[in-house]
Design an enzyme around this catalytic site. Structure first.
Site, PDB file in Angstrom:
ATOM      1  N   HIS A 126       0.834  -1.201   0.000  1.00 22.20           N
ATOM      2  CA  HIS A 126       0.000   0.000   0.000  1.00 22.20           C
ATOM      3  C   HIS A 126       0.872   1.256   0.000  1.00 22.20           C
ATOM      4  O   HIS A 126       0.657   2.178  -0.789  1.00 22.20           O
ATOM      5  CB  HIS A 126      -0.920  -0.018   1.219  1.00 22.20           C
ATOM      6  N   GLU A 127       1.866   1.287   0.867  1.00 15.06           N
ATOM      7  CA  GLU A 127       2.764   2.442   0.939  1.00 15.06           C
ATOM      8  C   GLU A 127       3.614   2.560  -0.322  1.00 15.06           C
ATOM      9  O   GLU A 127       3.943   3.664  -0.746  1.00 15.06           O
ATOM     10  CB  GLU A 127       3.648   2.361   2.182  1.00 15.06           C
ATOM     11  N   HIS A 149       1.755   4.665  -2.709  1.00 16.15           N
ATOM     12  CA  HIS A 149       1.926   6.099  -2.425  1.00 16.15           C
ATOM     13  C   HIS A 149       3.273   6.584  -2.960  1.00 16.15           C
ATOM     14  O   HIS A 149       3.371   7.649  -3.565  1.00 16.15           O
ATOM     15  CB  HIS A 149       1.862   6.372  -0.916  1.00 16.15           C
TER      16      HIS A 149
END
Length: 71
Positions: free
Chosen positions: A19-20, A23
């Site tokens: 998920h990171e 980003h």
């Protein structure tokens, strides 16, 4: 039972890291400077600076973070 807990915790760490990473990749794509990409939360165990970004592994293995320039 213990093995199940370990598998769940490792799966969550991997999921949060991915998920990171999303980003991180979008910030880089749009030209935003990324100061640090970390797995876990500080204090830092290990870190390496490549270009202008510090890639780190931290002590608390719950989640991760992407530190953007100016944030």
């Amino acid at each position: 039972m213990i093995l199940t807990i370990i598998i769940v915790v490792l799966s969550l760490i991997i999921l949060m890291s991915l998920h990171e990473m999303g980003h991180f990749l979008l910030a880089r794509k749009f030209g935003i400077t990324v100061s640090e990409f970390g797995i876990g939360y500080p204090p830092r165990i290990w870190g390496k600076k490549i270009g202008g970004t510090i890639y780190s592994i931290n002590w608390l293995p719950i989640g991760g973070f992407v530190k953007l320039y100016g944030e």
